[in-house]
Enzyme design. Structure first.
Site, PDB file in Angstrom:
ATOM      1  N   HIS A 243      22.393  83.597  38.406  1.00 53.91           N
ATOM      2  CA  HIS A 243      21.564  84.472  37.577  1.00 53.91           C
ATOM      3  C   HIS A 243      22.242  85.801  37.204  1.00 53.91           C
ATOM      4  CE1 HIS A 243      18.247  81.806  38.721  1.00 53.91           C
ATOM      5  NE2 HIS A 243      18.542  82.001  39.989  1.00 53.91           N
TER       6      HIS A 243
HETATM    7  O1  RIB Z   1      15.114  85.014  39.946  1.00 57.49           O
HETATM    8  C1  RIB Z   1      16.461  85.346  40.217  1.00 57.49           C
HETATM    9  C2  RIB Z   1      16.590  86.789  40.532  1.00 57.49           C
HETATM   10  O2  RIB Z   1      15.859  87.100  41.712  1.00 57.49           O
HETATM   11  C3  RIB Z   1      18.041  87.204  40.840  1.00 57.49           C
HETATM   12  O3  RIB Z   1      18.225  88.545  40.488  1.00 57.49           O
HETATM   13  C4  RIB Z   1      18.121  87.056  42.326  1.00 57.49           C
HETATM   14  O4  RIB Z   1      19.120  87.896  42.911  1.00 57.49           O
HETATM   15  C5  RIB Z   1      16.756  87.525  42.730  1.00 57.49           C
HETATM   16  O5  RIB Z   1      16.781  88.950  42.773  1.00 57.49           O
END
Ligand code: RIB
Ligand code: CA
Length: 313
Positions: A243
């Site tokens: 992500h």
């Molecule tokens: O949904 C993914 C996000 O949530 C990313 O930023 C992960 O690190 C968590 O913070």
């Protein structure tokens, strides 16, 4: 080309860690003014310690790390140890970091740094719950005009939620903060699950990282190998979605991504859909188009960039 001044707001988290390593490997393009930490994946004490460990790993002990809010604006904190492990960066050894923790609060660092900047000068890159960013905007609304753009990881439209059926973690944890940020009037680029689920840390890609054979790449490999296990089981995919590094990759090579200008609003009332990001992708309303919603990425190009930069350590 002068480097783009950025402030990274994070909740490390293995994917936050990779985003930090990618950013810190790119000093010609990204001038990291400071790292602010927020409660999210794990509690604030851990996210702050983890950010310092990553500065040590990257050889950047001079960087300012500023601890921020320990809970969301309104709701109670929800963490994600089931994904990231108890430390938040399971996969690497946890040692007492050398990089100091500033005694300046993250919100004060954001306000003071932006207040002293020129208009449209600084890019904010939040990759955790948006509590610190919202608190800074509430404390000093006049800083908004100093923000060049916000490039954030959060939300979901075509992809279902990863925390509730309707909501992605960062937005779900602090939906009220997200509502403040999405209404701030500054340019916002949103890397939601729709795009981050296209960049999977497959076994072949993990092998390429391992083959770099430097201590930072080894640490990245080991964190991702841990991070993989939860999402591979959850999604049945070959690798976990990576992500947070999508934000840094966008700043480095925006041509890897496709986005559409849309209206985005956050659910802050109904518990069932709390934190849902309602993206008006087909413009069926006349609500203001307040975000660039990123919906496509060249995933091979993304990993080529990430692996080339990790190879620089
Ligand atoms: O949904 C993914 C996000 O949530 C990313 O930023 C992960 O690190 C968590 O913070
Ligand atoms: Ca994160």
């Amino acid at each position: 080309m002068t480097a783009c001044p950025i402030i990274i707001d994070c909740d490390p988290g293995q994917d936050d860690a990779i985003m930090l390593l990618l950013s810190l490997a790119s000093p010609d393009e990204l001038d990291v003014l400071g790292i602010t930490t927020v409660a999210g994946n794990v509690p604030l004490a851990f996210t702050s310690r983890n950010a310092r460990i990553l500065c040590d790993l990257a050889g950047r002990q001079e960087l300012g790390v500023y601890a921020g809010c320990s809970r969301p604006l309104v709701r109670r904190l929800v963490t994600a140890e089931e994904v990231h492990g108890k430390t938040g960066i399971d996969g690497i050894e946890i040692t007492e970091p050398i990089t100091p923790l500033s005694d300046i609060h993250a919100v004060d660092f954001l306000v003071e740094t932006l207040s002293a900047a020129e208009k449209n000068a600084i890019t904010l890159v939040p990759i955790g719950p948006l509590t610190n960013i919202a608190a800074a905007l509430i404390k000093a609304p006049e800083i908004a005009e100093k923000i060049r753009e916000i490039v954030l990881m959060g939300g979901a439209m075509r992809e279902g939620g990863n925390t509730t059926p309707s909501a992605e973690f960062n937005i779900y944890v602090d939906p009220h903060a997200a509502d403040v940020v999405f209404r701030c009037g500054r340019p916002i680029v949103v890397m939601g699950l729709d795009v981050t689920h296209q960049v999977l840390t497959t076994q072949a890609r993990l092998k390429r990282i391992k083959a770099l054979n430097n201590p930072v790449a080894d640490a990245a490999h080991n964190m991702l190998a841990f991070f993989d296990r939860h999402d591979v089981q959850k999604y049945g995919s070959d690798g976990a979605p990576l992500h947070d590094p999508c934000t840094a990759a966008y700043l480095l090579q925006p041509e890897l991504f496709k986005a559409k200008t849309c209206n985005l609003e956050v659910e802050i009332h109904a518990e069932l859909t709390m934190g849902h990001t309602a993206v008006d992708f087909w413009q069926v309303t006349d609500r203001p188009k307040n975000v660039q919603w990123v919906h496509e990425v060249d995933s091979d190009g993304f990993f080529d960039l990430l692996i080339e930069r990790l190879g620089r350590y």
